[in-house]
Write a protein that holds these residues in place. Structure first.
Motif, PDB file in Angstrom:
ATOM      1  N   LEU A  19       0.829  -1.205   0.000  1.00 17.99           N
ATOM      2  CA  LEU A  19       0.000   0.000   0.000  1.00 17.99           C
ATOM      3  C   LEU A  19       0.869   1.262   0.000  1.00 17.99           C
ATOM      4  O   LEU A  19       0.611   2.208  -0.759  1.00 17.99           O
ATOM      5  CB  LEU A  19      -0.931  -0.001   1.208  1.00 17.99           C
ATOM      6  CG  LEU A  19      -1.903   1.167   1.309  1.00 17.99           C
ATOM      7  CD1 LEU A  19      -2.855   1.167   0.123  1.00 17.99           C
ATOM      8  CD2 LEU A  19      -2.687   1.072   2.608  1.00 17.99           C
ATOM      9  N   ALA A  20       1.905   1.274   0.804  1.00 20.47           N
ATOM     10  CA  ALA A  20       2.805   2.435   0.848  1.00 20.47           C
ATOM     11  C   ALA A  20       3.492   2.632  -0.501  1.00 20.47           C
ATOM     12  O   ALA A  20       3.601   3.759  -0.996  1.00 20.47           O
ATOM     13  CB  ALA A  20       3.844   2.257   1.950  1.00 20.47           C
ATOM     14  N   GLY A  21       3.918   1.542  -1.116  1.00 20.81           N
ATOM     15  CA  GLY A  21       4.563   1.637  -2.421  1.00 20.81           C
ATOM     16  C   GLY A  21       3.632   2.174  -3.485  1.00 20.81           C
ATOM     17  O   GLY A  21       4.024   2.992  -4.326  1.00 20.81           O
ATOM     18  N   ILE A  22       2.391   1.736  -3.445  1.00 19.82           N
ATOM     19  CA  ILE A  22       1.410   2.208  -4.424  1.00 19.82           C
ATOM     20  C   ILE A  22       1.097   3.684  -4.199  1.00 19.82           C
ATOM     21  O   ILE A  22       1.014   4.471  -5.145  1.00 19.82           O
ATOM     22  CB  ILE A  22       0.128   1.351  -4.359  1.00 19.82           C
ATOM     23  CG1 ILE A  22       0.422  -0.058  -4.884  1.00 19.82           C
ATOM     24  CG2 ILE A  22      -0.998   1.975  -5.154  1.00 19.82           C
ATOM     25  CD1 ILE A  22      -0.699  -1.053  -4.636  1.00 19.82           C
ATOM     26  N   LEU A  23       0.899   4.050  -2.942  1.00 17.45           N
ATOM     27  CA  LEU A  23       0.548   5.444  -2.644  1.00 17.45           C
ATOM     28  C   LEU A  23       1.674   6.412  -2.976  1.00 17.45           C
ATOM     29  O   LEU A  23       1.430   7.567  -3.327  1.00 17.45           O
ATOM     30  CB  LEU A  23       0.153   5.588  -1.174  1.00 17.45           C
ATOM     31  CG  LEU A  23      -1.189   4.961  -0.800  1.00 17.45           C
ATOM     32  CD1 LEU A  23      -1.399   5.045   0.704  1.00 17.45           C
ATOM     33  CD2 LEU A  23      -2.333   5.635  -1.537  1.00 17.45           C
ATOM     34  N   THR A  30      -6.823   7.594 -10.224  1.00 17.39           N
ATOM     35  CA  THR A  30      -7.674   6.462 -10.614  1.00 17.39           C
ATOM     36  C   THR A  30      -6.851   5.185 -10.733  1.00 17.39           C
ATOM     37  O   THR A  30      -7.296   4.127 -10.314  1.00 17.39           O
ATOM     38  CB  THR A  30      -8.396   6.748 -11.941  1.00 17.39           C
ATOM     39  OG1 THR A  30      -7.440   7.116 -12.939  1.00 17.39           O
ATOM     40  CG2 THR A  30      -9.422   7.841 -11.781  1.00 17.39           C
ATOM     41  N   LYS A  31      -5.659   5.301 -11.302  1.00 18.01           N
ATOM     42  CA  LYS A  31      -4.788   4.129 -11.413  1.00 18.01           C
ATOM     43  C   LYS A  31      -4.392   3.627 -10.025  1.00 18.01           C
ATOM     44  O   LYS A  31      -4.366   2.430  -9.766  1.00 18.01           O
ATOM     45  CB  LYS A  31      -3.517   4.458 -12.205  1.00 18.01           C
ATOM     46  CG  LYS A  31      -3.637   4.338 -13.671  1.00 18.01           C
ATOM     47  CD  LYS A  31      -2.255   4.515 -14.294  1.00 18.01           C
ATOM     48  CE  LYS A  31      -2.268   4.151 -15.744  1.00 18.01           C
ATOM     49  NZ  LYS A  31      -0.932   4.275 -16.341  1.00 18.01           N
ATOM     50  N   THR A  32      -4.066   4.553  -9.150  1.00 15.49           N
ATOM     51  CA  THR A  32      -3.656   4.190  -7.792  1.00 15.49           C
ATOM     52  C   THR A  32      -4.790   3.488  -7.062  1.00 15.49           C
ATOM     53  O   THR A  32      -4.578   2.476  -6.407  1.00 15.49           O
ATOM     54  CB  THR A  32      -3.216   5.443  -7.017  1.00 15.49           C
ATOM     55  OG1 THR A  32      -2.121   6.041  -7.707  1.00 15.49           O
ATOM     56  CG2 THR A  32      -2.784   5.102  -5.604  1.00 15.49           C
ATOM     57  N   ARG A  33      -6.001   4.022  -7.181  1.00  9.81           N
ATOM     58  CA  ARG A  33      -7.145   3.390  -6.513  1.00  9.81           C
ATOM     59  C   ARG A  33      -7.401   1.993  -7.065  1.00  9.81           C
ATOM     60  O   ARG A  33      -7.709   1.072  -6.309  1.00  9.81           O
ATOM     61  CB  ARG A  33      -8.387   4.275  -6.644  1.00  9.81           C
ATOM     62  CG  ARG A  33      -8.320   5.495  -5.741  1.00  9.81           C
ATOM     63  CD  ARG A  33      -9.644   6.237  -5.706  1.00  9.81           C
ATOM     64  NE  ARG A  33      -9.987   6.859  -6.969  1.00  9.81           N
ATOM     65  CZ  ARG A  33      -9.555   8.063  -7.367  1.00  9.81           C
ATOM     66  NH1 ARG A  33      -8.746   8.756  -6.588  1.00  9.81           N
ATOM     67  NH2 ARG A  33      -9.926   8.565  -8.523  1.00  9.81           N
ATOM     68  N   LYS A  38      -7.147  -3.835  -6.332  1.00  8.88           N
ATOM     69  CA  LYS A  38      -6.688  -5.143  -6.811  1.00  8.88           C
ATOM     70  C   LYS A  38      -5.821  -5.837  -5.765  1.00  8.88           C
ATOM     71  O   LYS A  38      -6.009  -7.012  -5.468  1.00  8.88           O
ATOM     72  CB  LYS A  38      -5.912  -5.007  -8.120  1.00  8.88           C
ATOM     73  CG  LYS A  38      -5.488  -6.353  -8.693  1.00  8.88           C
ATOM     74  CD  LYS A  38      -4.744  -6.190  -9.983  1.00  8.88           C
ATOM     75  CE  LYS A  38      -4.288  -7.481 -10.610  1.00  8.88           C
ATOM     76  NZ  LYS A  38      -3.954  -8.578  -9.762  1.00  8.88           N
ATOM     77  N   LYS A  39      -4.870  -5.097  -5.197  1.00  8.69           N
ATOM     78  CA  LYS A  39      -4.004  -5.683  -4.168  1.00  8.69           C
ATOM     79  C   LYS A  39      -4.818  -6.100  -2.952  1.00  8.69           C
ATOM     80  O   LYS A  39      -4.595  -7.168  -2.383  1.00  8.69           O
ATOM     81  CB  LYS A  39      -2.908  -4.685  -3.731  1.00  8.69           C
ATOM     82  CG  LYS A  39      -1.817  -4.506  -4.728  1.00  8.69           C
ATOM     83  CD  LYS A  39      -0.956  -5.734  -4.801  1.00  8.69           C
ATOM     84  CE  LYS A  39       0.205  -5.477  -5.736  1.00  8.69           C
ATOM     85  NZ  LYS A  39       1.030  -6.657  -5.915  1.00  8.69           N
TER      86      LYS A  39
END
Length: 79
Positions: A19-23, A30-33, A38-39
């Motif tokens: 989650l930290a890596g994605i954020l 929208t891609k991040t959400r 998905k994760k």
């Protein structure tokens, strides 16, 4: 520490790290959400599978203990 707590701790740590890596990644909102969703679904399914496996193993062991106890009770009542 029990195995269950260890598994939950590891999964929690992996989830927080992902989650930290994605954020922190430079993507649109929208891609991040979508990535987070998905994760989250992947981790939820993985955790569900692990609990199902644990439940099945525990059930089998419990059934074996019940069968053994019934066999012992039958042996003692016959003698």
């Amino acid at each position: 520490m029990s195995t269950n707590k260890l598994i939950l701790g590891v999964l929690g740590g992996v989830a927080i790290g992902a989650l930290a890596g994605i954020l922190l990644a430079p993507d649109k909102g929208t891609k991040t959400r979508r990535k987070i969703l998905k994760k989250g679904n992947d981790y939820t399914q993985d955790l569900k599978n692990k609990f199902e496996d644990l439940y099945n193993k525990t059930s089998k062991k419990f059934d074996a203990v019940i069968d053994k106890a019934e066999d012992l009770a039958t042996d003692h009542s016959v003698k």
